[in-house]
Scaffold this motif. Structure first.
Motif, PDB file in Angstrom:
ATOM      1  N   GLU A 273       0.842  -1.206   0.000  1.00  0.00           N
ATOM      2  CA  GLU A 273       0.000   0.000   0.000  1.00  0.00           C
ATOM      3  C   GLU A 273       0.872   1.250   0.000  1.00  0.00           C
ATOM      4  OE1 GLU A 273      -1.758  -3.434   0.966  1.00  0.00           O
ATOM      5  OE2 GLU A 273      -0.326  -2.523   2.377  1.00  0.00           O
ATOM      6  N   GLN A 274       1.929   1.207   0.851  1.00  0.00           N
ATOM      7  CA  GLN A 274       2.806   2.376   0.952  1.00  0.00           C
ATOM      8  C   GLN A 274       3.512   2.624  -0.381  1.00  0.00           C
ATOM      9  OE1 GLN A 274       3.155   4.696   3.317  1.00  0.00           O
ATOM     10  NE2 GLN A 274       4.522   5.676   1.839  1.00  0.00           N
ATOM     11  N   LEU A 275       3.974   1.543  -1.015  1.00  0.00           N
ATOM     12  CA  LEU A 275       4.648   1.688  -2.307  1.00  0.00           C
ATOM     13  C   LEU A 275       3.691   2.277  -3.340  1.00  0.00           C
ATOM     14  CD1 LEU A 275       6.560  -1.699  -2.347  1.00  0.00           C
ATOM     15  CD2 LEU A 275       7.634   0.542  -2.461  1.00  0.00           C
ATOM     16  N   ALA A 276       2.460   1.759  -3.356  1.00  0.00           N
ATOM     17  CA  ALA A 276       1.484   2.253  -4.332  1.00  0.00           C
ATOM     18  C   ALA A 276       1.207   3.730  -4.086  1.00  0.00           C
ATOM     19  CB  ALA A 276       0.199   1.441  -4.229  1.00  0.00           C
ATOM     20  N   GLU A 277       1.072   4.101  -2.790  1.00  0.00           N
ATOM     21  CA  GLU A 277       0.809   5.515  -2.470  1.00  0.00           C
ATOM     22  C   GLU A 277       1.962   6.384  -2.969  1.00  0.00           C
ATOM     23  OE1 GLU A 277       0.909   8.365   1.432  1.00  0.00           O
ATOM     24  OE2 GLU A 277       0.172   6.324   1.756  1.00  0.00           O
ATOM     25  N   SER A 278       3.201   5.931  -2.694  1.00  0.00           N
ATOM     26  CA  SER A 278       4.376   6.728  -3.101  1.00  0.00           C
ATOM     27  C   SER A 278       4.447   6.868  -4.620  1.00  0.00           C
ATOM     28  CB  SER A 278       5.667   6.076  -2.618  1.00  0.00           C
ATOM     29  OG  SER A 278       5.720   6.134  -1.219  1.00  0.00           O
TER      30      SER A 278
ATOM     31  N   MET B   8       9.470  -8.343  -7.049  1.00  0.00           N
ATOM     32  CA  MET B   8       8.616  -9.014  -8.027  1.00  0.00           C
ATOM     33  C   MET B   8       7.142  -9.024  -7.630  1.00  0.00           C
ATOM     34  SD  MET B   8      10.846  -9.450 -10.192  1.00  0.00           S
ATOM     35  CE  MET B   8       9.599  -9.939 -11.350  1.00  0.00           C
ATOM     36  N   GLU B   9       6.872  -9.028  -6.308  1.00  0.00           N
ATOM     37  CA  GLU B   9       5.467  -9.147  -5.903  1.00  0.00           C
ATOM     38  C   GLU B   9       4.862  -7.814  -5.506  1.00  0.00           C
ATOM     39  OE1 GLU B   9       5.610 -12.215  -2.898  1.00  0.00           O
ATOM     40  OE2 GLU B   9       6.857 -13.410  -4.275  1.00  0.00           O
ATOM     41  N   GLN B  10       5.751  -6.827  -5.145  1.00  0.00           N
ATOM     42  CA  GLN B  10       5.182  -5.567  -4.663  1.00  0.00           C
ATOM     43  C   GLN B  10       5.460  -4.395  -5.600  1.00  0.00           C
ATOM     44  OE1 GLN B  10       5.925  -5.026  -0.501  1.00  0.00           O
ATOM     45  NE2 GLN B  10       5.582  -7.168  -0.062  1.00  0.00           N
ATOM     46  N   VAL B  11       6.745  -4.197  -5.943  1.00  0.00           N
ATOM     47  CA  VAL B  11       7.044  -3.022  -6.783  1.00  0.00           C
ATOM     48  C   VAL B  11       6.664  -3.286  -8.248  1.00  0.00           C
ATOM     49  CG1 VAL B  11       8.806  -1.389  -7.526  1.00  0.00           C
ATOM     50  CG2 VAL B  11       8.947  -2.415  -5.250  1.00  0.00           C
ATOM     51  N   TYR B  12       7.096  -4.437  -8.776  1.00  0.00           N
ATOM     52  CA  TYR B  12       6.916  -4.685 -10.212  1.00  0.00           C
ATOM     53  C   TYR B  12       5.454  -4.597 -10.670  1.00  0.00           C
ATOM     54  CZ  TYR B  12       7.233  -6.822 -14.817  1.00  0.00           C
ATOM     55  OH  TYR B  12       7.128  -7.051 -16.159  1.00  0.00           O
TER      56      TYR B  12
END
Length: 1124
Positions: free
Chosen positions: A871-876, A918-922
């Motif tokens: 969630e944090q990565l997506a928000e950023s 691979m599972e969160q950022v990509y």
């Protein structure tokens, strides 16, 4: 014919309506659709043929020609041969009948359409295509038309665009090369006959004092007196038609020269003729005639004649730019140079009526540009070849180039000439380095020329000699990070520096006295300083004196920069030999900086504050910057004298510090403050004298920086001063053993320095967890920004230093680092703060990871991994714009440092790093078109593979010995496949930078770890990648990378050539749509089974080109066409 007649009237009114300014865009679109539909009809060309012969409407003619163009280039294959014959005979007839009356753009378009037919059908179905052109040229009535056809043929057939098969391109080139000799002969004949015809009738004027221009250099340049005599004939006066024909012939030659190889078919008589025409550009008499006669027609004529000179120079430059010169052509080249230098001499000739500059101002600007291009090509490509000819007088050439350079009428022209001198000086320097034995002989030959050049370039940067020109230069607007004036100065100083490298003593003795003169004026200002009620005032008020002072200060500033630029030529091997000169310079600079700081010229009141105040500040700043340039010299001085008598050295450094300290204040102008800070950093970092810490001036700076009540310096200055103070305590002293480094005392002092700098920051820890009000939050952000920028800089500046320095640094920083980690979660939603914190941690990881130790490093990484949830990565990435993306990029950069670490320490983190990628950022970034974060993510994946290969491939030596072959054990296969899949996906996206980077990563993994040979890659991925790369070439989406893609395809295919040729290629062709089976067979046959790189890549590009060509042809066939 009624229907054709009616169609023509309808088309004319549609066209008029379309181009009328009252027509709406909506209506324009309707008309456009109507016209396109008409053009697509089979047989539309018959109407167009009628339109062309029956209308006078330009729009209609242009439209009709476009229909033909489309038919020939896209649908020709499907046109019945009877129709083709008719078109081939009608269009040339139409051209012949109307070429005199058609507007030139219609005529040129019609020529191009006919040439397009030739491109498809000559010689097989249109055998007289080229002979017709030659006949047109030979018949006086149609010569201009023939020349236009010839130039168009050269443009369209010699380097055709890609809508032809490779075989046809090669065939056309060969056919044209067979015609070259004939064509050049014809063009020579045309130019010669026009010249001769008009020369005879030109009445020879009586010899005036200015026209006797033989003698002097000519005799040495042109071996034969007859050649000199030839070039001295008066220039003929041409009528308009002849002029037009000559300009067309020269344009043809320029294009032909761009692709034909240098060979004997370019005859001496052709070259001489071109030079005759080049004289048109440097004949100022032409212009005079036109202005005397006053009629506008004559002045147009004058311009036209100037244009002939420009065109002739274009031809010469095309030949000059070819680096590959066959032996038999060298003599021609020498002749070309001799003739061009004759022209150069003509242009730069001085006489009573003309200065060189006024003569150059009278010439056409494009002619001067072409001439300068010629000189640049001569020096960069041919000088090494020509210099060895005894009969070529290089020194005299330099004398002419010198005159030409320093009389340029424009700044741009002068810059271009300085570039030529830079090329020449580089050539000389490398020649001397490669032939040290005859260094003296080479230098003696050119010494006078170089000294002259140096003196003149120095004069050019001084207001004292060149005020009018220098005041035109803009010093406000930045272009490429520098103003016009800065660029002018920098380019001039580069030339000075290059001469200094070749002739150090001469250069120094030329420059130093000039600097001295201006220093005297500056140091003499003290006597004009008077105390007034508000402070100090400079008692120079007369306008003339102020102007002279302004010029002198500007010059001093430039000369100080020159002296700084030369610092590198006093160190290293020549330190002892040039010691006295350097010492003189440094003593002067120290004296000047101290003088400026003591009488505070930067705060003085002047009669013209808007001009003199910036001047005084600039001189002071430049003197500090020049002294800083000698830091390496001071360091060498220190190492030579530290044991015996260091008094002189100590005095220089102490005085310099006395000059610096008063300037470290928030009241001083930033330009001056930053110069002082940079000098302080250089003394602390490069010179590192052991006594620095005990000098009162330095202690004063320590107290000022650690005193919380004192006003903080601007950010940049604060960071620099803190770096300097930290380095004074951290960097090992040169020339002293470890036992005398006093680490214990220095460590304590460093800890207290850092403690003072981070006091407020460390207090944030206690209340960071509490929710903060807006005002409070802003204050907190300021403290975080100010502290971290200082700490990050301190760590960065010692990251390459000894272990001891890094240990002390980390001990002092430890508490602040822990505070940062504790604060991080509280600010995770403030991307600007997170950005700065991650910058700081990245610098720590790069510079001090060993000192931080494993447990703490693990704690930091774990904290980050926990904080950066999906969630944090997506928000950023998705919602916080560029700052949010920067935060994620920095986090990935930290992980890059971690996965590169050798040894087993951080290996346990690999699974979580890979899964984060691979599972969160990509998944978040894969589908986004924006390049943000992608480059960093793929670099991290590359590092994971590159530095942790054994995590995936556990091949033990023992196993391979036992089995005889390395049967590799594969681990974590799913993760490996997912990473490769991501790389493959990235090649399908439009971002060319990412494509290039990722292709490079795969190639590197193959070079270092034999990626393409691994079983899993070979059996499941290899040909998928090859397929993607070939598709990219066919779609032309990443054309700039053609070469890299070709090489990568070869490296992949070469792992299994048999599989490539027997299985992949047939499958690839079978899956290609838009081509029939016969064409697929031809494509397969043309792909020879070569196994070397050049042939293979050539085959790949041929396949791609022809596949595109066939698709184009097939798209253009009328529906329902049966192909056998």
């Amino acid at each position: 014919m009624a229907s054709e007649e009616a169609s023509l009237r309808a088309l004319e009114s549609l066209m008029t309506e379309f181009f009328h300014n009252c027509t709406t865009n909506e209506r324009k679109r309707e008309i456009e659709e109507l016209l396109n539909n008409f053009a697509q009809q089979i047989g539309a060309w018959r109407f167009c043929l009628y339109f062309l012969s029956s209308t006078r409407n330009d729009y209609v003619m242009m439209y009709s020609l476009t229909v033909f163009e489309n038919l020939i280039n896209k649908m020709w294959l499907g046109v019945p041969s009877q129709d083709k014959m008719e078109i081939r005979s009608c269009l040339p007839k139409l051209l012949l009948a109307h070429h005199k009356t058609l507007p030139y753009f219609i005529r040129n378009k019609l020529c191009k359409v006919i040439v397009d037919i030739g491109r498809q059908d000559w010689p097989m179905f249109y055998h007289d295509f080229f002979t017709n052109i030659l006949q047109l040229i030979q018949s006086p009535v149609t010569t201009p038309l023939g020349l236009i056809m010839l130039k168009t043929t050269s443009e369209e057939l010699a380097c055709p665009r890609e809508d032809l098969s490779v075989a046809r391109k090669e065939e056309l080139r060969k056919l044209l090369l067979d015609q070259v000799q004939t064509v050049l002969g014809l063009l020579t004949g045309i130019l010669e006959s026009i010249w001769d015809k008009h020369s005879v009738t030109a009445a020879t004027p009586p010899p005036s004092p200015t026209s006797g221009e033989s003698g002097d250099l000519l005799s040495s340049l042109l071996q034969s007196p007859s050649a000199a005599k030839l070039l001295n004939q008066p220039i003929p006066i041409l009528d308009t038609d002849s002029e037009y024909i000559c300009s067309l012939a020269l344009e043809c030659l320029a294009h032909l020269f761009s692709w034909i190889p240098l060979s004997t078919s370019i005859t001496p008589s052709l070259l001489t003729t071109i030079f005759h025409f080049a004289r048109f550009g440097c004949d100022t008499r032409v212009r005079k005639m036109s202005s005397v006669n006053g009629s506008s027609q004559n002045s147009v004529l004058g311009q036209e004649r100037g244009r002939l000179g420009v065109l002739a120079m274009s031809c010469i430059n095309e030949l000059m730019s070819k680096n590959c010169v066959p032996m038999e052509f060298e003599e021609y080249l020498l002749r070309m140079f001799q003739q061009t230098f004759y022209l150069l001499q003509k242009i730069t000739k001085e006489n009573n009526a003309h200065t060189v500059k006024s003569r150059l101002e009278e010439l056409d600007e494009s002619y001067i540009e072409k001439f300068t291009d010629f000189l640049r090509l001569f020096v960069s490509v041919h000088l090494r070849r020509i210099e060895s000819y005894s009969q070529f007088p290089v020194v005299e050439f330099l004398a002419l180039l010198f005159k030409y350079t320093f009389h340029q009428p424009t700044h741009e022209g002068y810059f271009s000439c300085l570039d030529i001198w830079t090329l020449f000086l580089d050539y000389l320097t490398s020649k001397i380095k490669s032939r040290l034995a005859d260094k003296e002989a080479v230098l003696n030959r050119y010494e006078d020329a170089l000294v002259l050049l140096l003196t003149e370039v120095l004069n050019r940067i001084q207001f004292r000699y060149n005020q009018a020109q220098l005041e035109e230069l803009d010093d406000e607007t930045l272009d490429d990070d520098q103003t016009e004036w800065q660029r002018y100065l920098r380019q001039s100083l580069e030339v000075v520096a290059k001469v200094m490298e070749l002739l150090p003593t001469h250069a120094f003795s030329t420059l130093f006295p000039v600097l001295q003169d201006n220093l005297e004026v500056y140091l003499g200002l003290q006597q004009f300083v008077v105390t007034s009620g508000t402070g100090h005032r400079l008692n120079i008020t007369a306008e003339n004196d102020c102007r002279r002072l302004h010029c002198s200060l500007r010059d001093l500033s430039s000369l100080l920069q020159a002296v700084g630029r030369l610092a590198e030529y006093f160190i290293g091997d020549v330190f002892a030999a040039r010691f006295n000169d350097a010492l003189t310079v440094v003593e002067r600079l120290v004296k000047v900086t101290l003088y400026g700081s003591q009488i505070k010229l930067y705060n003085i009141e002047t009669a013209v504050p808007s001009v003199l105040k910036p001047d005084l500040i600039d001189v002071h700043a430049q003197s500090l910057a020049a002294l800083q340039a000698y830091a390496h010299w001071l360091a060498q001085f220190y190492s030579e004298v530290h044991r015996q008598n260091p008094e002189q050295f100590i005095s220089l450094v102490s005085t310099a510090l006395e000059a610096i300290t008063p300037l470290i204040s928030s009241k001083v102008q930033e330009k001056l403050l930053l110069s002082a800070c940079h000098l302080l950093v250089s003394l602390a970092t490069t010179v590192r004298p052991v006594f620095l810490i005990s000098i009162p001036a330095v202690q004063k700076v320590f107290n000022r920086i650690t005193d919380t009540s004192a006003q903080r310096l601007p950010d940049k200055a604060q960071v620099l001063v803190c770096r300097a103070l930290s380095n004074v305590l951290l960097l090992p002293w040169p020339n002293l053993p470890e036992s005398e480094q006093q680490w214990a005392v220095r460590s304590t002092n460093h800890a207290s320095l850092i403690s003072a700098l981070t006091r407020e920051y460390r207090q944030l820890k206690s209340n960071a967890i509490l929710p903060q009000r807006k005002v409070q939050l802003e204050d907190t952000k300021v403290i975080i920004h100010q502290t971290l920028s200082v700490l990050e800089d301190i760590v960065e500046s010692i990251s390459g230093e000894s272990t001891k320095s890094r240990q002390i640094c980390y001990q002092s920083l430890q508490e602040s680092v822990q505070v940062s980690l504790a604060l991080f979660p509280a600010f995770i939603h403030q991307s600007d703060v997170t950005d700065e914190m991650l910058s700081f941690f990245l610098t720590l990881f790069q510079g001090l990871r060993v000192q931080m130790g494993v447990p703490f490093t693990e704690q930091i990484i774990q904290t980050f991994l926990n904080m950066f949830t999906r969630e944090q990565l997506a928000e950023s990435i998705l919602h916080e714009g560029s700052t949010g993306c920067r935060v994620v990029e920095k986090f990935l950069k930290i992980l890059q440092v971690v996965v590169q670490e050798p040894g087993q320490v951080f290996k346990p983190f690999l699974p979580s790093v890979i899964s984060l990628c691979m599972e969160q950022v990509y998944p978040i970034i894969a589908e986004r078109s924006s390049p943000d974060v992608k480059a960093e993510l793929f670099e991290l994946l590359f590092r994971v593979l590159h530095h942790n290969w054994r995590y995936f491939f556990k091949s033990s030596v023992l196993a391979s010995v036992q089995r005889g072959v390395a049967e590799e054990q594969m681990e974590n296969e799913a993760q490996f496949s997912a990473i490769m899949q991501a790389f493959g996906q990235s090649f399908l996206q439009p971002d060319i930078h990412l494509f290039k980077q990722n292709l490079f990563y795969l190639e590197t993994l193959n070079t270092k770890q034999k990626l393409y040979h691994k079983k899993i890659f070979r059996t499941t991925m290899l040909f998928q990648f090859v397929n993607v790369l070939l598709q990219v070439l066919v779609h032309k989406s990443h054309d700039l990378l053609q070469e890299e893609i070709g090489i990568a395809t070869y490296n992949m295919a070469s792992v299994d050539f048999d599989g490539f040729y027997s299985a992949f290629l047939p499958e690839f062709l079978a899956s290609c749509d838009g081509v029939d089976s016969n064409q697929k067979n031809v494509l397969g046959r043309n792909f020879k089974m070569d196994r070397d790189l050049p042939s293979f890549t050539q085959n790949v590009h041929r396949l791609v080109n022809d596949l595109r060509y066939y698709r184009l042809c097939n798209d253009s066939l009328p529906p329902g066409t049966v192909k056998l």
